[in-house]
Design a protein around this motif. Structure first.
Motif, PDB file in Angstrom:
ATOM      1  N   ARG A 238       0.606  -1.169  -0.066  1.00  0.00           N
ATOM      2  CA  ARG A 238      -0.105   0.051   0.154  1.00  0.00           C
ATOM      3  C   ARG A 238       0.878   1.297  -0.015  1.00  0.00           C
ATOM      4  NH1 ARG A 238      -3.190  -2.408   4.452  1.00  0.00           N
ATOM      5  NH2 ARG A 238      -4.398  -3.956   3.500  1.00  0.00           N
ATOM      6  N   ALA A 239       2.265   1.149   0.668  1.00  0.00           N
ATOM      7  CA  ALA A 239       2.661   2.204   0.795  1.00  0.00           C
ATOM      8  C   ALA A 239       3.514   2.475  -0.516  1.00  0.00           C
ATOM      9  CB  ALA A 239       3.730   2.121   1.674  1.00  0.00           C
ATOM     10  N   GLU A 240       4.070   1.672  -1.217  1.00  0.00           N
ATOM     11  CA  GLU A 240       4.220   1.350  -2.274  1.00  0.00           C
ATOM     12  C   GLU A 240       3.613   2.017  -3.604  1.00  0.00           C
ATOM     13  OE1 GLU A 240       7.308   0.818  -5.801  1.00  0.00           O
ATOM     14  OE2 GLU A 240       7.421   1.166  -3.654  1.00  0.00           O
ATOM     15  N   TYR A 241       2.307   1.484  -3.275  1.00  0.00           N
ATOM     16  CA  TYR A 241       1.199   2.053  -4.274  1.00  0.00           C
ATOM     17  C   TYR A 241       0.925   3.607  -4.135  1.00  0.00           C
ATOM     18  CZ  TYR A 241      -3.633   2.771  -6.219  1.00  0.00           C
ATOM     19  OH  TYR A 241      -4.752   3.007  -6.841  1.00  0.00           O
ATOM     20  N   GLY A 242       1.056   3.931  -3.006  1.00  0.00           N
ATOM     21  CA  GLY A 242       0.678   5.483  -2.602  1.00  0.00           C
ATOM     22  C   GLY A 242       2.173   6.214  -3.318  1.00  0.00           C
ATOM     23  N   ARG A 243       3.040   5.765  -3.112  1.00  0.00           N
ATOM     24  CA  ARG A 243       4.362   6.312  -3.699  1.00  0.00           C
ATOM     25  C   ARG A 243       4.127   6.536  -5.298  1.00  0.00           C
ATOM     26  NH1 ARG A 243       8.663   5.778  -6.255  1.00  0.00           N
ATOM     27  NH2 ARG A 243       8.595   3.413  -6.058  1.00  0.00           N
ATOM     28  N   LEU A 244       3.773   5.266  -5.713  1.00  0.00           N
ATOM     29  CA  LEU A 244       3.668   5.354  -7.256  1.00  0.00           C
ATOM     30  C   LEU A 244       2.891   6.211  -7.938  1.00  0.00           C
ATOM     31  CD1 LEU A 244       4.317   1.269  -7.773  1.00  0.00           C
ATOM     32  CD2 LEU A 244       5.793   3.292  -8.665  1.00  0.00           C
ATOM     33  N   LEU A 245       1.654   6.339  -7.174  1.00  0.00           N
ATOM     34  CA  LEU A 245       0.778   7.211  -7.626  1.00  0.00           C
ATOM     35  C   LEU A 245       1.179   8.551  -7.812  1.00  0.00           C
ATOM     36  CD1 LEU A 245      -2.787   5.996  -5.723  1.00  0.00           C
ATOM     37  CD2 LEU A 245      -2.275   5.903  -8.419  1.00  0.00           C
ATOM     38  N   VAL A 246       1.877   8.823  -6.479  1.00  0.00           N
ATOM     39  CA  VAL A 246       2.472  10.471  -6.558  1.00  0.00           C
ATOM     40  C   VAL A 246       3.490  10.450  -7.490  1.00  0.00           C
ATOM     41  CG1 VAL A 246       3.929  11.866  -5.167  1.00  0.00           C
ATOM     42  CG2 VAL A 246       2.043  10.728  -4.167  1.00  0.00           C
ATOM     43  N   GLU A 247       4.310   9.584  -7.817  1.00  0.00           N
ATOM     44  CA  GLU A 247       5.253   9.755  -9.078  1.00  0.00           C
ATOM     45  C   GLU A 247       4.557   9.679 -10.410  1.00  0.00           C
ATOM     46  OE1 GLU A 247       8.857   6.863 -10.675  1.00  0.00           O
ATOM     47  OE2 GLU A 247       8.169   6.440  -8.707  1.00  0.00           O
ATOM     48  N   TRP A 248       3.697   9.155 -10.506  1.00  0.00           N
ATOM     49  CA  TRP A 248       2.714   9.057 -11.922  1.00  0.00           C
ATOM     50  C   TRP A 248       2.158  10.401 -11.953  1.00  0.00           C
ATOM     51  CZ3 TRP A 248      -2.528   9.775 -12.606  1.00  0.00           C
ATOM     52  CH2 TRP A 248      -2.826   9.559 -13.956  1.00  0.00           C
ATOM     53  N   GLU A 249       1.553  10.902 -10.812  1.00  0.00           N
ATOM     54  CA  GLU A 249       0.968  12.173 -11.043  1.00  0.00           C
ATOM     55  C   GLU A 249       1.866  13.201 -11.456  1.00  0.00           C
ATOM     56  OE1 GLU A 249      -1.955  15.248  -8.687  1.00  0.00           O
ATOM     57  OE2 GLU A 249      -0.709  13.842  -7.463  1.00  0.00           O
ATOM     58  N   ALA A 250       3.068  13.261 -10.947  1.00  0.00           N
ATOM     59  CA  ALA A 250       4.175  14.188 -11.272  1.00  0.00           C
ATOM     60  C   ALA A 250       4.664  14.031 -12.630  1.00  0.00           C
ATOM     61  CB  ALA A 250       5.150  14.116 -10.181  1.00  0.00           C
ATOM     62  N   ALA A 251       4.742  12.648 -13.044  1.00  0.00           N
ATOM     63  CA  ALA A 251       5.341  12.627 -14.322  1.00  0.00           C
ATOM     64  C   ALA A 251       4.209  13.005 -15.378  1.00  0.00           C
ATOM     65  CB  ALA A 251       5.474  10.835 -14.736  1.00  0.00           C
ATOM     66  N   VAL A 252       2.863  12.781 -15.144  1.00  0.00           N
ATOM     67  CA  VAL A 252       1.982  13.421 -16.030  1.00  0.00           C
ATOM     68  C   VAL A 252       2.004  14.800 -16.186  1.00  0.00           C
ATOM     69  CG1 VAL A 252      -0.628  13.513 -16.159  1.00  0.00           C
ATOM     70  CG2 VAL A 252       0.389  11.235 -15.705  1.00  0.00           C
ATOM     71  N   ARG A 253       2.278  15.483 -14.992  1.00  0.00           N
ATOM     72  CA  ARG A 253       2.195  16.863 -15.028  1.00  0.00           C
ATOM     73  C   ARG A 253       3.543  17.446 -15.777  1.00  0.00           C
ATOM     74  NH1 ARG A 253       0.997  18.074  -8.949  1.00  0.00           N
ATOM     75  NH2 ARG A 253      -1.215  18.047  -8.952  1.00  0.00           N
ATOM     76  N   ALA A 254       4.509  16.737 -15.608  1.00  0.00           N
ATOM     77  CA  ALA A 254       5.752  17.059 -16.466  1.00  0.00           C
ATOM     78  C   ALA A 254       5.558  16.806 -17.932  1.00  0.00           C
ATOM     79  CB  ALA A 254       6.813  16.219 -15.778  1.00  0.00           C
ATOM     80  N   GLU A 255       4.807  16.004 -18.297  1.00  0.00           N
ATOM     81  CA  GLU A 255       4.569  15.695 -19.499  1.00  0.00           C
ATOM     82  C   GLU A 255       3.695  16.764 -20.320  1.00  0.00           C
ATOM     83  OE1 GLU A 255       2.687  12.027 -20.929  1.00  0.00           O
ATOM     84  OE2 GLU A 255       4.578  11.061 -21.254  1.00  0.00           O
ATOM     85  N   GLN A 256       2.608  17.264 -19.513  1.00  0.00           N
ATOM     86  CA  GLN A 256       1.787  18.313 -19.985  1.00  0.00           C
ATOM     87  C   GLN A 256       2.535  19.502 -19.956  1.00  0.00           C
ATOM     88  OE1 GLN A 256      -1.257  17.948 -16.952  1.00  0.00           O
ATOM     89  NE2 GLN A 256      -2.383  16.502 -18.006  1.00  0.00           N
ATOM     90  N   GLU A 257       3.351  19.836 -19.001  1.00  0.00           N
ATOM     91  CA  GLU A 257       4.269  20.932 -19.217  1.00  0.00           C
ATOM     92  C   GLU A 257       5.038  20.978 -20.411  1.00  0.00           C
ATOM     93  OE1 GLU A 257       5.996  21.281 -15.417  1.00  0.00           O
ATOM     94  OE2 GLU A 257       4.137  21.742 -14.246  1.00  0.00           O
TER      95      GLU A 257
END
Length: 57
Positions: free
Chosen positions: A35-54
């Motif tokens: 669950r902790a890894e899942y939460g960390r991956l979600l945060v990482e995924w969100e940051a990656a999507v934002r970086a792609e959009q930028e």
């Protein structure tokens, strides 16, 4: 006096992170560590999507 800068890592690929999330979820019920890894991956995924959009803007 200038300070040495950290090398800039290329943005993470959201598709790769998504694959890691799917693999984690496909392994069955998540342990507390999972669950902790899942939460960390979600945060990482969100940051990656934002970086792609930028980069696209």
């Amino acid at each position: 006096m200038s300070t040495p800068s950290e090398p800039v890592a290329p943005p993470a690929d959201p598709a790769v992170i998504n694959c890691r999330i799917r693999t984690l979820l496909g392994s069955g019920e998540l342990t507390p560590e999972g669950r902790a890894e899942y939460g960390r991956l979600l945060v990482e995924w969100e940051a990656a999507v934002r970086a792609e959009q930028e980069l696209a803007a």
